[in-house]
Design a protein around this motif. Sequence first.
Motif, PDB file in Angstrom:
ATOM      1  N   LYS A   1      -7.453   2.578   6.011  1.00 24.82           N
ATOM      2  CA  LYS A   1      -6.328   3.149   5.269  1.00 24.82           C
ATOM      3  C   LYS A   1      -6.176   4.607   5.667  1.00 24.82           C
ATOM      4  O   LYS A   1      -7.162   5.311   5.893  1.00 24.82           O
ATOM      5  CB  LYS A   1      -6.554   3.043   3.764  1.00 24.82           C
ATOM      6  N   ASN A   2      -4.927   5.046   5.726  1.00 28.11           N
ATOM      7  CA  ASN A   2      -4.676   6.429   6.102  1.00 28.11           C
ATOM      8  C   ASN A   2      -5.034   7.379   4.973  1.00 28.11           C
ATOM      9  O   ASN A   2      -4.980   7.039   3.791  1.00 28.11           O
ATOM     10  CB  ASN A   2      -3.216   6.623   6.498  1.00 28.11           C
TER      11      ASN A   2
ATOM     12  N   GLY B   1       0.819  -1.203   0.000  1.00 26.88           N
ATOM     13  CA  GLY B   1       0.000   0.000   0.000  1.00 26.88           C
ATOM     14  C   GLY B   1       0.853   1.253   0.000  1.00 26.88           C
ATOM     15  O   GLY B   1       2.033   1.232  -0.372  1.00 26.88           O
ATOM     16  N   LYS B   2       0.262   2.330   0.435  1.00 29.21           N
ATOM     17  CA  LYS B   2       0.978   3.599   0.475  1.00 29.21           C
ATOM     18  C   LYS B   2       2.004   3.553   1.599  1.00 29.21           C
ATOM     19  O   LYS B   2       1.662   3.291   2.753  1.00 29.21           O
ATOM     20  CB  LYS B   2      -0.009   4.745   0.699  1.00 29.21           C
ATOM     21  N   VAL B   3       3.253   3.791   1.253  1.00 30.38           N
ATOM     22  CA  VAL B   3       4.350   3.697   2.217  1.00 30.38           C
ATOM     23  C   VAL B   3       4.678   5.099   2.709  1.00 30.38           C
ATOM     24  O   VAL B   3       5.145   5.953   1.948  1.00 30.38           O
ATOM     25  CB  VAL B   3       5.590   3.035   1.591  1.00 30.38           C
ATOM     26  N   ARG B   4       4.412   5.325   3.986  1.00 27.97           N
ATOM     27  CA  ARG B   4       4.735   6.590   4.636  1.00 27.97           C
ATOM     28  C   ARG B   4       5.153   6.308   6.071  1.00 27.97           C
ATOM     29  O   ARG B   4       4.836   5.253   6.625  1.00 27.97           O
ATOM     30  CB  ARG B   4       3.535   7.542   4.618  1.00 27.97           C
ATOM     31  N   TYR B   5       5.826   7.285   6.661  1.00 23.51           N
ATOM     32  CA  TYR B   5       6.310   7.134   8.026  1.00 23.51           C
ATOM     33  C   TYR B   5       5.973   8.393   8.811  1.00 23.51           C
ATOM     34  O   TYR B   5       5.950   9.501   8.266  1.00 23.51           O
ATOM     35  CB  TYR B   5       7.826   6.899   8.053  1.00 23.51           C
ATOM     36  N   LEU B   6       5.702   8.194  10.088  1.00 27.83           N
ATOM     37  CA  LEU B   6       5.410   9.306  10.987  1.00 27.83           C
ATOM     38  C   LEU B   6       6.110   9.039  12.311  1.00 27.83           C
ATOM     39  O   LEU B   6       5.814   8.056  12.992  1.00 27.83           O
ATOM     40  CB  LEU B   6       3.898   9.457  11.205  1.00 27.83           C
ATOM     41  N   ASN B   7       7.063   9.910  12.641  1.00 28.11           N
ATOM     42  CA  ASN B   7       7.854   9.770  13.877  1.00 28.11           C
ATOM     43  C   ASN B   7       8.527   8.403  13.959  1.00 28.11           C
ATOM     44  O   ASN B   7       8.571   7.761  15.013  1.00 28.11           O
ATOM     45  CB  ASN B   7       6.970   9.993  15.109  1.00 28.11           C
ATOM     46  N   GLY B   8       9.040   7.959  12.822  1.00 28.34           N
ATOM     47  CA  GLY B   8       9.766   6.699  12.787  1.00 28.34           C
ATOM     48  C   GLY B   8       8.895   5.468  12.691  1.00 28.34           C
ATOM     49  O   GLY B   8       9.415   4.349  12.677  1.00 28.34           O
ATOM     50  N   ARG B   9       7.579   5.623  12.612  1.00 26.27           N
ATOM     51  CA  ARG B   9       6.668   4.485  12.550  1.00 26.27           C
ATOM     52  C   ARG B   9       6.013   4.413  11.181  1.00 26.27           C
ATOM     53  O   ARG B   9       5.667   5.439  10.593  1.00 26.27           O
ATOM     54  CB  ARG B   9       5.597   4.588  13.633  1.00 26.27           C
ATOM     55  N   ARG B  10       5.830   3.202  10.714  1.00 23.82           N
ATOM     56  CA  ARG B  10       5.225   2.985   9.407  1.00 23.82           C
ATOM     57  C   ARG B  10       3.719   3.233   9.475  1.00 23.82           C
ATOM     58  O   ARG B  10       3.033   2.782  10.391  1.00 23.82           O
ATOM     59  CB  ARG B  10       5.498   1.548   8.947  1.00 23.82           C
ATOM     60  N   ILE B  11       3.214   3.959   8.507  1.00 22.92           N
ATOM     61  CA  ILE B  11       1.775   4.172   8.367  1.00 22.92           C
ATOM     62  C   ILE B  11       1.286   3.243   7.265  1.00 22.92           C
ATOM     63  O   ILE B  11       1.740   3.336   6.124  1.00 22.92           O
ATOM     64  CB  ILE B  11       1.453   5.638   8.013  1.00 22.92           C
TER      65      ILE B  11
ATOM     66  N   ASP C   1      -4.235  13.145   9.469  1.00 24.57           N
ATOM     67  CA  ASP C   1      -5.673  12.907   9.363  1.00 24.57           C
ATOM     68  C   ASP C   1      -6.031  11.522   9.888  1.00 24.57           C
ATOM     69  O   ASP C   1      -5.208  10.602   9.903  1.00 24.57           O
ATOM     70  CB  ASP C   1      -6.131  13.032   7.907  1.00 24.57           C
ATOM     71  N   LEU C   2      -7.288  11.392  10.309  1.00 28.51           N
ATOM     72  CA  LEU C   2      -7.766  10.101  10.771  1.00 28.51           C
ATOM     73  C   LEU C   2      -7.878   9.130   9.602  1.00 28.51           C
ATOM     74  O   LEU C   2      -8.178   9.537   8.476  1.00 28.51           O
ATOM     75  CB  LEU C   2      -9.127  10.258  11.453  1.00 28.51           C
TER      76      LEU C   2
END
Length: 369
Positions: free
Chosen positions: A249-250, A198-208, A256-257
């Motif tokens: 899914k983010n 899926g969509k690969v993103r990270y927030l504060n070192g964590r995978r979304i 965002d929620l």
Amino acid sequence: MVQSYPAVRTVANDLSNLTAMDKKQWEVNLTRGVTYRHGSNWHEDNVKNMKELLKDFKSKDVRIIIANFNQTVATHMFCNAAKEQIYGPRYQWIMLGYASESAWWNEKTDCSMQELIRAINGTLQTRIPNISMDDSDDRPNHVWDYIEHFSTLKTNYFDAYAYDTVWSLVHMYRSGILLNQTNIKTIVNNIDFIGATGKVRYLNGRRIGEILVEQYVACRMMNDDSCQIPCYENDNDCNLTVVKVFLAKNSAANDDLPSLYKLHSIMWHGSAPPRDRTNQTIVFEHIYPSVFISITICSGIGLIISISLFVFNIHFRLHRYIRMSSPLLNNIILGGCMLAYISTILMGINSSLFPNTAFTDMLMNIICA
């Protein structure tokens, strides 16, 4: 010997002051842990700990149970839940799912397979999908090639995540060279591409990523090896199938929620989800005015007769026949009768017989006192 301490978290509708009570909603978040030791020597202790935990849930009227334990503990926990009858329309189990698609409930326990299936039936679980369920056309060709060959490969559950991690490192390297950035955290937070998971993103070192919500549903085995839903309580050939019910899914922005997509309807044991709290309703009850009037008239007649006999007994207390009939004892009996009739009238008086004023409240306080 290996020791594991899986936490069992519950949302309880308990009215006692256990941990932190929301007095407005009468709801308590109750957290309990259970000690489980692997090995046959600890079997009785494990069963005892689980039974005490489940009995604690029943005594505190817990309805919704959010559990986090491994597959071995889960099998034995549901076995004890079957024995304690903690399943069905009054309860809902929610588990943090496992990175495995194996039939973990086949592990040997003290329960029969049908008992386990009845207890697990309807349980919800959350887990990350081993590969993205989104059919987006924005994926690069090399990702599509990997997805096409994914089902034919003997892969580990997290192979697709390892694949996307490698491409994340590539994006980090490109960002560091082309944009001349040295802050690794900023580089990681700027990673944004569509991979195999899926969509690969990270927030504060964590995978979304994506979260899949599934439900274990009891189904009846057919002659063609298919499993037909539903399988009822009295059926003896039930099996379990996993139904995907929601996909989270983010959204476009990291803050965002997540969006929730419905895949299938949730199967409830009853007509609706179980109550997560005990609703308390205060109802003021009173007798009907016609009944109160009838009782008052009868009590009034009895009171008049008692007073008349009491006066008669005192007035003729020196008479020979009255003196022979124990007048003191008669007076005590008549006094008790008068108090009984008066209390009957007072007990029937309620606030509905008077207008709603401050005087009424004061009068009722005097009567009730």
